[in-house]
Design a protein around this motif. Structure first.
Motif, short mmCIF file in Angstrom:
data_model
loop_
_atom_site.label_atom_id
_atom_site.label_comp_id
_atom_site.label_asym_id
_atom_site.label_seq_id
_atom_site.Cartn_x
_atom_site.Cartn_y
_atom_site.Cartn_z
N UNK A 94 0.84 -1.12 -0.04
CA UNK A 94 0.18 -0.11 -0.01
C UNK A 94 0.82 1.27 -0.02
N UNK A 95 2.02 1.15 0.72
CA UNK A 95 2.72 2.54 0.80
C UNK A 95 3.52 2.71 -0.55
N UNK A 96 3.75 1.60 -1.39
CA UNK A 96 4.34 1.60 -2.77
C UNK A 96 3.46 2.17 -3.66
N UNK A 97 2.24 1.89 -3.40
CA UNK A 97 0.99 2.39 -4.49
C UNK A 97 0.79 3.83 -4.02
N UNK A 98 0.89 4.11 -2.81
CA UNK A 98 0.52 5.71 -2.20
C UNK A 98 1.88 6.47 -2.74
#
Length: 672
Positions: A94-98
């Protein structure tokens, strides 16, 4: 003293992803140090536990009562660390997507800035005319749409402490004001002048078309009166609601709702929302002119009545027993009468748990209370407490557990929805007493961890939707007793740690009416072959979606499967764990499958050996998403592997080359 010796966390300059990796590595080290004996997560006891307890009692008989309890050997469940590590890996993704989202937003904003500056540069103020503004308007409207889309994609980071702090300093955004009721006006613009509305040609046409409808279709049309004008409404939500109202048949409901919406579309009463990435529209909206007419019709007939000229929407029970919850309903001056309520529908309320007062208000006579508690809501068919919108911007919270306990009184309830209520942790056993329930909608109840063990008591349940309930780790085995179930979404194939209490995949073979199934695999040893072996006996299954919760690799996956069942028309495989498709999934063996989606398979390299001539593959809709190693060219894809292809989605597949897809990754034969 011990508390004072705790080391303070050291601040690190590492990236968030790096911090997650360090925690994961530390957990792995911790796991090797701890005892390997597993602890039963559901608290079951055995004879060995009883013996150990008696031995421990003998050892501690000589200790003083005031002394601390004797330390005994505590069994350690290594699955706890496994689950924690899994959560960390999901957080990392999710952090990568953010981070990617922030990059995309920056690029999008640069485009909009360039557009506005270009408009200013090309616009001569001395020659501004109505024709010029007409030319500029589409650009600005397109920009508004894109900015709104970006706005609603930003994750919600709100919390009570932050809100209170912001209020103290006077920093409150428009969303906060809306939820406080200061800007909650959904009154249709044309409806503000009823006299002019009824004189208009549009109103006369709506009345004429309304008279041509069957009685059930009239109720379906008037239900659009509860939604704000021009808002998108999804077909599945309408189907659930109309089944609950009894205006759609349970059998064949999906086809029936399409026919109703098709007729509304042909009569220009609703408009389908066209989305290029969808083969056919799944959402509909009503333009302001028609909507205003429908609102007035609904009020005059007495079905729905929430709008008032110049005022906020209100909570009110209509003649036909419909109650709509709107923003501010939790503090009404007067509660609606309890007599003969058929429908409770949450239009815009964010805190609907006040409704438990309808069930629990105590009259002076205690005996009377017992009698009334079983009759007040005897007529209730639809209890839609959750969110109807597809957008997640409205946060709904239900904090009062008494509401769950009151559900047992709804003996004739047909449709119960908690969609999007994040504060629900478990379903009370009271739900299991709803013997006439047809639809249980738990979509996006992110905090839901447990279903009631006696869920098999819902003998008439046809639709059970648990999509997006990511905290669910196992499903009670009694779910396999739901013999009338036709649609099951969000079924979890649990880890072996829940052996004996969880419903296994092969238990579902008794659900002979099951047509649609989506499952989430929460284990590391179940490949696509073994999974399909457990499902081949589901003779009515036409749609299957499988998601592996963890990004794993499964090598050889031996199976006796030769081909997919003939009746299976749609297959969706997410986070595919294999490097190659099994033989029975090669295109030449897909003789009946119409829709295929493979996504998130980081290791998948190909779809089988290239045949010498075109296959007889029946797939018409193909979606390939996030497959970085899949190597495929457009010519062999379209002419050899999938000759009947009419729709292709190619997203984040850099080695799927030369496809005629547009900028969004979509190709359609009807628009080629």
């Amino acid at each position: 003293m011990a508390a004072n010796n705790k080391s303070q966390p050291q601040k690190s300059r590492d990236t968030l992803e790096k911090k997650v990796d360090k925690i994961s590595k530390s957990l792995s080290e911790l796991k090797t140090l701890l005892c390997s004996i597993k602890q039963d997560p559901v608290g079951r006891s055995d004879k060995d536990e009883g013996i150990n307890q008696r031995n421990n009692q003998k050892e501690t008989l000589g200790r003083s009562r005031s002394a601390p309890a004797a330390l005994t050997h505590v069994a350690f469940d290594d699955k706890l660390i496994t689950r924690l590590d899994h959560r960390l890996q999901v957080l990392k993704l999710k952090l990568v997507k953010l981070e990617q989202f922030q990059t995309n937003v920056g690029e999008e904003l640069d485009k909009h800035l360039s557009t506005v500056q270009s408009l200013i540069k090309n616009l001569d103020s001395s020659r501004v005319s109505s024709q010029t503004t007409f030319w500029i308007k589409p650009d600005l409207e397109g920009m508004e749409t894109k900015i709104s889309d970006l706005f609603y994609q930003v994750p919600s980071l709100s919390g009570k402490p932050e809100k209170q702090k912001a209020a103290a300093y006077g920093f409150q955004d428009d969303e906060e004001l809306i939820h406080q009721g200061k800007s909650c006006f959904y009154l249709p613009s044309m409806y503000t002048n009823v006299e002019d509305l009824t004189k208009g040609e549009v109103f006369r046409q709506v009345i004429q078309k309304f008279k041509e409808l069957e009685i059930e279709q009239k109720i379906c049309l008037l239900s659009f009166a509860v939604f704000p004008e021009n808002r998108e409404v999804h077909r599945t939500m309408l189907m659930y609601w109309w089944i609950g109202e009894g205006v759609l048949p349970v059998e064949g409901a999906e086809e029936a709702v399409r026919e109703v919406l098709k007729e509304f579309t042909e009569k220009n009463l609703v408009e389908p929302v066209e989305e290029r990435r969808k083969v056919a529209p799944s959402s509909y909206k009503m333009n302001p002119f028609v909507h205003s007419s429908v609102v007035l019709l609904s009020k005059e007939i007495g079905i729905f009545d929430i709008y008032r000229k110049g005022k906020k929407p209100r909570i009110k029970k209509t003649v036909m027993g419909k109650v709509c919850l709107v923003e501010g309903s939790s503090i009404p001056k007067k509660m609606p009468s309890r007599d003969h309520i058929e429908t409770v529908f949450n239009v815009s309320e964010s805190s609907p748990d006040f409704t438990f007062k309808w069930f629990s208000e105590k009259p002076s006579n205690k005996k009377l209370m017992i009698k009334l508690s079983t009759t007040w809501f005897k007529s209730l068919k639809v209890f839609y407490l959750g969110r109807w919108e597809r957008s997640k911007k409205r946060q709904i919270q239900v904090q009062n557990p008494q509401l769950m306990q009151c559900l047992k009184h709804l003996k004739n309830l047909r449709f119960l929805s908690f969609q999007g209520i994040q504060t629900i942790r478990s379903l009370n056993s009271s739900v299991c007493k709803l013997r006439k329930l047809l639809i249980l909608d738990l979509r996006e109840c992110y905090g839901l961890k447990k279903l009631p063990e006696k869920i098999g008591s819902l003998e008439n349940l046809v639709y059970l939707n648990m999509t997006g309930c990511y905290m669910l780790e196992w499903i009670p085995f009694r779910l396999a007793l739901l013999k009338r179930l036709e649609v099951l979404k969000g079924f979890v194939v649990s880890d072996e740690v829940y052996e004996g209490v969880a419903c296994k995949l092969n238990y579902l073979k008794g659900l002979t009416k099951l047509r649609k199934l989506s499952i989430e695999i929460n284990r590391d040893d179940l490949g696509v072959g073994k999974m399909m072996e457990d499902l081949v006996e589901l003779k009515a299954l036409t749609s299957l979606k499988v998601t592996w919760r963890r990004d794993i690799f499964i090598g050889e996956d031996s199976t006796n499967i030769k081909t997919l069942p003939d009746q299976l028309k749609k297959l969706d495989l997410q986070r595919f764990p294999h490097e190659e498709l099994p033989t029975w999934l090669h295109p030449e063996n897909l003789l009946h499958l119409k829709k295929l989606h493979i996504g998130g398979g980081r290791r998948l390299k190909g779809v089988g050996d290239l045949p010498e001539k075109a296959t007889k593959c029946a797939v018409e809709v193909l979606r390939l998403t996030s497959l970085p190693k899949l190597k495929l060219g457009w010519i062999e894809l379209k002419q050899i592997y999938f000759p009947n292809l009419a729709f292709l989605e190619n997203y984040e597949c850099p080695r799927v080359t030369l496809t005629p897809c547009d900028g969004t990754g979509i190709w359609r034969s009807d628009q080629d």
